[in-house]
Design an enzyme around this catalytic site. Structure first.
Site, PDB file in Angstrom:
ATOM      1  N   LYS A  97      22.596  48.123  92.119  1.00 56.52           N
ATOM      2  CA  LYS A  97      22.031  49.417  92.593  1.00 56.52           C
ATOM      3  C   LYS A  97      22.139  49.754  93.993  1.00 56.52           C
ATOM      4  O   LYS A  97      22.218  50.796  94.591  1.00 56.52           O
ATOM      5  CB  LYS A  97      20.588  49.139  92.330  1.00 56.52           C
ATOM      6  CG  LYS A  97      19.957  47.859  92.600  1.00 56.52           C
ATOM      7  CD  LYS A  97      19.859  46.927  91.361  1.00 56.52           C
ATOM      8  CE  LYS A  97      19.499  45.399  91.742  1.00 56.52           C
ATOM      9  NZ  LYS A  97      18.985  44.813  90.826  1.00 56.52           N
ATOM     10  N   ASP A 193      15.029  46.931  96.683  1.00 57.72           N
ATOM     11  CA  ASP A 193      15.641  47.094  95.225  1.00 57.72           C
ATOM     12  C   ASP A 193      14.735  48.192  94.750  1.00 57.72           C
ATOM     13  O   ASP A 193      15.555  49.110  94.086  1.00 57.72           O
ATOM     14  CB  ASP A 193      15.157  45.885  94.521  1.00 57.72           C
ATOM     15  CG  ASP A 193      15.581  45.774  93.170  1.00 57.72           C
ATOM     16  OD1 ASP A 193      16.932  45.674  92.875  1.00 57.72           O
ATOM     17  OD2 ASP A 193      14.927  46.139  92.189  1.00 57.72           O
ATOM     18  N   LYS A 197      16.832  52.025  93.369  1.00 56.20           N
ATOM     19  CA  LYS A 197      16.871  52.522  92.264  1.00 56.20           C
ATOM     20  C   LYS A 197      15.901  53.791  92.210  1.00 56.20           C
ATOM     21  O   LYS A 197      16.570  54.795  91.621  1.00 56.20           O
ATOM     22  CB  LYS A 197      15.770  51.509  91.265  1.00 56.20           C
ATOM     23  CG  LYS A 197      16.469  50.166  90.980  1.00 56.20           C
ATOM     24  CD  LYS A 197      15.649  49.279  90.513  1.00 56.20           C
ATOM     25  CE  LYS A 197      16.540  47.794  90.234  1.00 56.20           C
ATOM     26  NZ  LYS A 197      15.463  46.692  89.803  1.00 56.20           N
ATOM     27  N   GLY A 294      16.798  40.362  83.545  1.00 60.49           N
ATOM     28  CA  GLY A 294      17.192  39.232  82.799  1.00 60.49           C
ATOM     29  C   GLY A 294      18.671  39.682  81.968  1.00 60.49           C
ATOM     30  O   GLY A 294      19.152  40.688  82.127  1.00 60.49           O
TER      31      GLY A 294
END
Ligand code: HSE
Length: 401
Positions: A97, A193, A197, A294
């Site tokens: 990102k 972060d 996004k 994950g």
């Protein structure tokens, strides 16, 4: 492109390892990982060392490899890899990102020049299908708002700090151990972060291409137990939102903690889960929730991009090519500011105050202020100052109130 995808994989960390495993279990795809390049020779990995190379050119110079999957967490190195891959005529799938938020304009030009595809579903909200939905399903200008919990680490901290007596640092360590915090967790807890996004979402929702410095990001690092108690007493919850809402011909966009009530989609998105709400003129509101980080959840989004490339899929950026919208610079926000040292609250020029409280060691104010009176630097430089937006709709354009 030939339907037979020969993949050169950069990175074999959490997501790279996940991709290797999910590809092996997927019978629908005609895709194989031909070569894997990693940086660190000494790291213990699930495959033996003879599966890995260390020189990026092993992939980039191989004419048989027609797809580069870039899953490293060094955005600068990734930028060089992706540019070279484009120039060699290779399609690219990335989950990076930061790379995309910082360099998308140049990457789009280059990918168009070399007629290759650049897909990055995994970069936003992991397993939740966001980008392709925005490109294909919401393929018109009727979208009015997008709100997301796009950072699992912050949501995990905000959820646990409101349920347990553990400290912020202890919970952050748990998030790092669980593998969903960035290697530099500043990116998570200071809202970067979430901002990267959001920038990607703004492009695919409203057609707005932005630079990181144009979008406000306030993080969760300074949240205090007293702030959490304030929320609980009022039946509210704190959520770090990536927020973009169209107001007339402008889009109000920010990343900040927000006190939301049970009517917000985000109220029940807990722990490391992500959630995104789309609002559109005709379809009203839709909410997607799922795992945003994950190994397997993120690999599933990469797999979906790989699968789309079997059919030569490209993003068309129709909204970017036709938008008349721009980012709003002046708007009012309803904020909650608190500090241990009450003199810090004088840093804010309130237009109106709706609530205030002061005791030895803790003070807060709730009221409306101009967006231009808040900056990331103000937040960053005052470690006991917590800034959160207040309410499910905490913004108004200047002149409308
Ligand atoms: N650090 C990120 C998060 C990982 O916590 O959501 C997924 O992008």
């Amino acid at each position: 492109m030939s339907n037979n995808l020969k993949i050169g994989l950069f990175g074999f960390g959490c997501v790279g390892t996940g991709l290797y495993k999910v590809l092996n279990q997927s019978s629908l795809l005609s895709a194989s990982i031909e070569k894997i390049v990693v940086k660190n020779k000494n790291k213990q990995r699930e495959l033996s060392a003879d599966n890995f190379s260390y020189d990026p050119n092993v992939i980039l110079d191989d004419p048989e490899i027609n797809l580069v999957v870039e899953l490293i967490d060094d955005a600068d190195a990734a930028f060089e890899i992706v540019k070279t891959a484009f120039r060699r005529g290779k399609n690219v799938v990335s989950a990076n990102k930061k790379l995309i938020a910082e360099h998308l304009e140049e990457l789009l030009k280059l990918s168009a020049e070399f007629n290759v595809s650049f897909l990055y579903e995994a970069a936003v909200c992991g397993s939740i299908p966001v980008i392709r939905n925005l490109e294909e399903y919401y393929n018109n200008d009727s979208l009015t708002a997008i709100e997301g919990i796009c950072n699992g680490t912050s949501n995990y901290i905000l959820t646990r700090i409101s349920k347990e007596l553990k400290s912020f640092d202890e919970i952050l360590t748990d998030a790092q151990n669980a593998g969903f915090a960035e290697s530099d967790p500043t990116l998570d807890i200071d809202g970067f972060d979430s901002k990267y996004k959001l920038q990607i979402l703004l492009l695919h929702t409203f057609g707005i291409l932005s630079q990181p410095k144009e979008v406000l990001n306030i993080g969760v690092r300074h949240v205090k137990q007293a702030d959490v108690s304030f929320a609980k007493e009022r039946g509210l919850r704190l959520r770090l939102l990536s927020y973009g809402r169209r107001v007339e011909d402008e889009v109000v966009a920010f990343v900040a903690p927000v006190f939301v009530d049970e009517l917000s989609f985000s109220f029940d998105v807990n722990y490391e889960f992500n959630g995104v709400s789309f609002e559109a003129l005709f379809s009203d509101k839709q909410v997607f929730t799922g795992k945003g980080a994950g190994s397997f959840p993120t690999a599933s989004a990469v797999l979906s991009d790989v699968s789309a490339l079997q059919y030569d899929y490209q993003y068309e950026y129709k909204k970017k090519n036709s938008t008349h919208l721009g980012l709003a610079k002046d708007f009012k926000v309803k904020v909650f500011v608190s500090a241990n040292d009450q003199s810090r609250l004088a840093l804010f020029s309130f237009l109106s105050i709706e609530e205030e409280y002061q005791s030895a060691g803790y003070a807060y104010k709730v009221g409306w202020i101009n967006r231009s009176d808040i900056s990331h630097e103000l937040y960053r430089d005052n470690p006991d100052l917590f800034i959160a937006f207040y309410g499910n709709n905490p913004v108004e354009l200047i002149g409308t109130k």
